[in-house]
Design a protein around this motif. Sequence first.
Motif, PDB file in Angstrom:
ATOM      1  N   ALA A 147     101.948 -16.283  75.108  1.00  0.00           N
ATOM      2  CA  ALA A 147     102.290 -15.038  74.427  1.00  0.00           C
ATOM      3  C   ALA A 147     102.785 -15.310  73.010  1.00  0.00           C
ATOM      4  N   LYS A 148     103.657 -16.292  72.873  1.00  0.00           N
ATOM      5  CA  LYS A 148     104.239 -16.601  71.565  1.00  0.00           C
ATOM      6  C   LYS A 148     103.175 -17.046  70.572  1.00  0.00           C
ATOM      7  N   VAL A 149     102.307 -17.956  70.987  1.00  0.00           N
ATOM      8  CA  VAL A 149     101.287 -18.464  70.069  1.00  0.00           C
ATOM      9  C   VAL A 149     100.296 -17.362  69.697  1.00  0.00           C
ATOM     10  N   ARG A 150      99.888 -16.578  70.682  1.00  0.00           N
ATOM     11  CA  ARG A 150      98.900 -15.532  70.401  1.00  0.00           C
ATOM     12  C   ARG A 150      99.454 -14.494  69.425  1.00  0.00           C
ATOM     13  N   ARG A 151     100.691 -14.046  69.645  1.00  0.00           N
ATOM     14  CA  ARG A 151     101.247 -13.034  68.742  1.00  0.00           C
ATOM     15  C   ARG A 151     101.547 -13.625  67.368  1.00  0.00           C
ATOM     16  N   ASP A 152     102.109 -14.828  67.320  1.00  0.00           N
ATOM     17  CA  ASP A 152     102.394 -15.458  66.028  1.00  0.00           C
ATOM     18  C   ASP A 152     101.120 -15.616  65.204  1.00  0.00           C
ATOM     19  N   THR A 153     100.033 -16.008  65.861  1.00  0.00           N
ATOM     20  CA  THR A 153      98.761 -16.185  65.162  1.00  0.00           C
ATOM     21  C   THR A 153      98.272 -14.860  64.594  1.00  0.00           C
ATOM     22  N   TYR A 154      98.396 -13.808  65.386  1.00  0.00           N
ATOM     23  CA  TYR A 154      97.987 -12.486  64.905  1.00  0.00           C
ATOM     24  C   TYR A 154      98.830 -12.056  63.709  1.00  0.00           C
ATOM     25  N   MET A 155     100.148 -12.195  63.809  1.00  0.00           N
ATOM     26  CA  MET A 155     101.012 -11.747  62.719  1.00  0.00           C
ATOM     27  C   MET A 155     100.740 -12.531  61.439  1.00  0.00           C
ATOM     28  N   ALA A 156     100.463 -13.824  61.567  1.00  0.00           N
ATOM     29  CA  ALA A 156     100.174 -14.643  60.388  1.00  0.00           C
ATOM     30  C   ALA A 156      98.862 -14.241  59.725  1.00  0.00           C
ATOM     31  N   SER A 157      97.976 -13.599  60.481  1.00  0.00           N
ATOM     32  CA  SER A 157      96.670 -13.212  59.935  1.00  0.00           C
ATOM     33  C   SER A 157      96.730 -11.920  59.132  1.00  0.00           C
ATOM     34  N   LEU A 158      97.835 -11.182  59.217  1.00  0.00           N
ATOM     35  CA  LEU A 158      97.928  -9.901  58.526  1.00  0.00           C
ATOM     36  C   LEU A 158      98.060 -10.107  57.020  1.00  0.00           C
ATOM     37  N   ASP A 159      97.395  -9.265  56.265  1.00  0.00           N
ATOM     38  CA  ASP A 159      97.404  -9.370  54.808  1.00  0.00           C
ATOM     39  C   ASP A 159      98.570  -8.557  54.252  1.00  0.00           C
ATOM     40  N   CYS A 160      99.752  -9.166  54.294  1.00  0.00           N
ATOM     41  CA  CYS A 160     100.974  -8.500  53.832  1.00  0.00           C
ATOM     42  C   CYS A 160     101.754  -9.466  52.945  1.00  0.00           C
ATOM     43  N   PRO A 161     101.292  -9.701  51.718  1.00  0.00           N
ATOM     44  CA  PRO A 161     101.950 -10.679  50.837  1.00  0.00           C
ATOM     45  C   PRO A 161     103.431 -10.363  50.634  1.00  0.00           C
ATOM     46  N   GLY A 162     104.239 -11.409  50.683  1.00  0.00           N
ATOM     47  CA  GLY A 162     105.657 -11.274  50.411  1.00  0.00           C
ATOM     48  C   GLY A 162     106.521 -11.016  51.624  1.00  0.00           C
ATOM     49  N   PHE A 163     105.914 -10.642  52.752  1.00  0.00           N
ATOM     50  CA  PHE A 163     106.705 -10.319  53.937  1.00  0.00           C
ATOM     51  C   PHE A 163     106.970 -11.533  54.825  1.00  0.00           C
ATOM     52  N   GLY A 164     106.256 -12.618  54.589  1.00  0.00           N
ATOM     53  CA  GLY A 164     106.521 -13.845  55.334  1.00  0.00           C
ATOM     54  C   GLY A 164     106.179 -13.780  56.804  1.00  0.00           C
ATOM     55  N   PHE A 165     105.177 -12.974  57.163  1.00  0.00           N
ATOM     56  CA  PHE A 165     104.839 -12.844  58.578  1.00  0.00           C
ATOM     57  C   PHE A 165     104.361 -14.157  59.183  1.00  0.00           C
ATOM     58  N   ASP A 166     103.867 -15.071  58.340  1.00  0.00           N
ATOM     59  CA  ASP A 166     103.448 -16.372  58.865  1.00  0.00           C
ATOM     60  C   ASP A 166     104.639 -17.211  59.294  1.00  0.00           C
ATOM     61  N   GLU A 167     105.833 -16.846  58.833  1.00  0.00           N
ATOM     62  CA  GLU A 167     107.053 -17.563  59.207  1.00  0.00           C
ATOM     63  C   GLU A 167     107.922 -16.762  60.172  1.00  0.00           C
ATOM     64  N   ASN A 168     108.058 -15.454  59.925  1.00  0.00           N
ATOM     65  CA  ASN A 168     108.986 -14.658  60.744  1.00  0.00           C
ATOM     66  C   ASN A 168     108.307 -13.820  61.822  1.00  0.00           C
ATOM     67  N   ALA A 169     106.970 -13.748  61.799  1.00  0.00           N
ATOM     68  CA  ALA A 169     106.200 -13.017  62.820  1.00  0.00           C
ATOM     69  C   ALA A 169     106.652 -11.563  62.970  1.00  0.00           C
ATOM     70  N   GLY A 170     107.171 -10.994  61.886  1.00  0.00           N
ATOM     71  CA  GLY A 170     107.598  -9.599  61.928  1.00  0.00           C
ATOM     72  C   GLY A 170     109.026  -9.390  62.373  1.00  0.00           C
ATOM     73  N   TYR A 171     109.729 -10.474  62.697  1.00  0.00           N
ATOM     74  CA  TYR A 171     111.133 -10.378  63.095  1.00  0.00           C
ATOM     75  C   TYR A 171     112.029 -10.292  61.854  1.00  0.00           C
ATOM     76  N   PRO A 172     113.279  -9.848  62.032  1.00  0.00           N
ATOM     77  CA  PRO A 172     114.204  -9.799  60.904  1.00  0.00           C
ATOM     78  C   PRO A 172     114.408 -11.174  60.270  1.00  0.00           C
ATOM     79  N   SER A 173     114.400 -11.212  58.950  1.00  0.00           N
ATOM     80  CA  SER A 173     114.682 -12.426  58.191  1.00  0.00           C
ATOM     81  C   SER A 173     115.028 -12.005  56.772  1.00  0.00           C
ATOM     82  N   PRO A 174     115.691 -12.865  55.986  1.00  0.00           N
ATOM     83  CA  PRO A 174     116.000 -12.492  54.595  1.00  0.00           C
ATOM     84  C   PRO A 174     114.759 -12.147  53.776  1.00  0.00           C
TER      85      PRO A 174
END
Length: 222
Positions: A147-174
Amino acid sequence: MPSYAIEELLISSRPGALVAGVDEVGRGAWAGPVLVCAVVTDLSEPPAGLTDSKQLSPGRRDALFESVTSWAAGVGYGEASHEEIDTLGMTEALRRAAHRALSALPVRPDFVILDGSHDYIGSPWPVRLEVRGDSASVSVAAASVLAKVRRDTYMASLDCPGFGFDENAGYPSPVHQAALAESGPTAHHRLSWSYMDDLPRWKHLKKHRDPLVGEGQLSLFG
């Protein structure tokens, strides 16, 4: 390390029964879907190093993904979108995602081991709750990694520059917090969550859900 003790206990009450381990990821994220994975095994020796995904580095989780997928007797995924979460609340979104995951399995399990203390699956599956199940059960540990790898991979694929989804996977972060304050929510954000109240420029975009449906959510500043 996880073992088959829980699976074997359940099977002892019904010889030949199939047991699925279930875990979710994305419950506490500000963006993206919640994803549930269900895994059935044949009680064979699991891939070396398999344990709770939170105890593994990203590289180790990635390395285990293919071996766990090919080793498992059955794998099913289900998700609920951010729109469903906004409309239905997290409990119902989790229930739907779990039912989708269990229905996607190639076999129907007789028992389900669910990580946690709250049964969000319900009928028709007999559910055994197991706090820290991802550390105790091989099946649940496998589900947690996939589950973790599949969702992290999906979130990293989203084209959202500046949001750091490749690192935070959509979770709260600075980084995520700063991007929200500057650019506002993306098309992937959960707009009913209370962090929207902490975004003066964007709070007009907040979606309001029936107060009788759903749960309180994380704010932007804790």
